[in-house]
Design an enzyme around this catalytic site. Structure first.
Site, short mmCIF file in Angstrom:
data_model
loop_
_atom_site.label_atom_id
_atom_site.label_comp_id
_atom_site.label_asym_id
_atom_site.label_seq_id
_atom_site.Cartn_x
_atom_site.Cartn_y
_atom_site.Cartn_z
N ALA A 81 0.82 -1.21 0.00
CA ALA A 81 0.00 0.00 0.00
C ALA A 81 0.85 1.26 0.00
CB ALA A 81 -0.92 0.00 1.22
N VAL A 143 3.42 -1.66 4.33
CA VAL A 143 3.78 -0.31 3.88
C VAL A 143 4.82 -0.38 2.76
CG1 VAL A 143 4.54 1.97 4.64
CG2 VAL A 143 3.51 0.40 6.28
N CYS A 144 4.51 0.27 1.64
CA CYS A 144 5.39 0.20 0.47
C CYS A 144 6.79 0.75 0.74
CB CYS A 144 4.77 0.97 -0.70
SG CYS A 144 5.88 1.22 -2.09
N PHE A 145 6.88 1.88 1.44
CA PHE A 145 8.18 2.54 1.59
C PHE A 145 9.06 1.90 2.65
CE2 PHE A 145 6.34 5.51 -1.21
CZ PHE A 145 7.38 6.19 -1.80
N ASP A 146 8.65 0.74 3.13
CA ASP A 146 9.43 0.03 4.15
C ASP A 146 10.75 -0.51 3.62
OD1 ASP A 146 9.31 -0.45 6.85
OD2 ASP A 146 8.75 -2.53 6.59
#
Length: 272
Positions: A81, A143-146
């Site tokens: 996401a 979370v995508c930016f992880d």
């Protein structure tokens, strides 16, 4: 003489419209109705886009999405996401058999992301490609930016842009989020955590792993400045020339229809 691609700047639209237009562009290119295309857009209101396979139940805090007045939409592409708020979003539509497109997803990422690399450099930021050692750690995070994936952009070792790709009907669709600033509190309110301690810990981890233009530049660039840098960046990175394009009335109608039938429907967005 460099190849001419279409360039569409569709500015701010709803999440459902944004995903419907990317879907239609893929279809039109597969039918030979449009050449390869770069599109820029933003989200109004802010939207949470879910990866094609991503589960909602127990993962996404849908009540908080509604509380903030954000849209929720499921993408055609995979991945995790993304909260699209203060950012430039791009999409690229190009045939799989285009001479400059490698056959593998990873190498195609590298070619397309060269445009992002050049865009950051035009803003005075020394971006680099991320090349994770071995396989990515499976954090289980929604979370995508992880985590940076192969050939995504990093600034000072931190993930600066997130992209996702799908291949359908012989066409590559790659779209991605290029954050101007990031609101970590709002972002983490979009996800379900067992308790506040785990949520806070995850937030602090992400703050160490992700960054934005505002942080790296020491100021917040205007969206027009960002658009200009990245449009020139993609021209340079892809070695193409852009011709501005506006949708016809018939094309606009087709986007609106797909938006209503699919991307605004709970059946599509909450089906997993």
């Amino acid at each position: 003489m460099s190849e001419t691609w279409y360039f569409i700047n569709s500015k701010a639209n709803s999440a459902a419209y944004n995903m419907a237009l990317d879907d239609c562009l893929l279809k039109w290119h597969s039918e030979g109705k449009i050449p390869p295309t770069l599109r820029f857009y933003t989200w109004e209101p802010a939207g949470l886009s879910l990866g094609y396979f991503q589960k909602v139940e127990g993962k996404i805090h849908t009540e908080n999405v509604k509380k903030y007045g954000f849209d929720l939409v499921r993408r055609l592409t995979g991945g995790r996401a993304v909260l699209h708020d203060d950012e430039l979003t791009y999409s690229i539509i190009v045939s799989e058999d285009h001479p400059s497109m490698p056959k593998t997803v990873t190498e195609a990422y590298k070619v397309i992301s060269q445009g992002l690399l050049e865009g950051y450099r035009l803003l005075g930021l020394e971006a680099e490609f991320s090349i994770p050692e071995g396989k990515l750690n499976q954090t289980g995070s929604a979370v995508c930016f992880d985590e940076p994936s192969w050939y995504e952009l990093v600034l000072n070792g931190k993930k600066a842009a997130g992209s996702a790709q799908t291949r359908q009907r012989g066409v590559i669709l790659q779209h991605g989020s290029v954050p101007i600033s990031m609101n970590f509190d709002e972002l983490f309110d979009m996800f379900v955590y067992p308790d506040e301690t785990k949520k806070e810990r995850a937030k602090q981890v992400l703050k160490r792993k992700a960054t934005s233009m505002e942080v790296e530049m020491g100021r917040k660039p205007a969206i027009r400045e960002v658009e200009k840098a990245f449009s020139h960046g993609f021209e340079k990175g892809l070695g193409v020339h852009f011709e501005p394009y506006m949708l016809t009335d018939e094309q606009e109608e087709e986007v609106q229809q797909l938006m209503k039938e699919q991307y605004e429907s709970d059946e599509w967005n909450y089906s997993r």
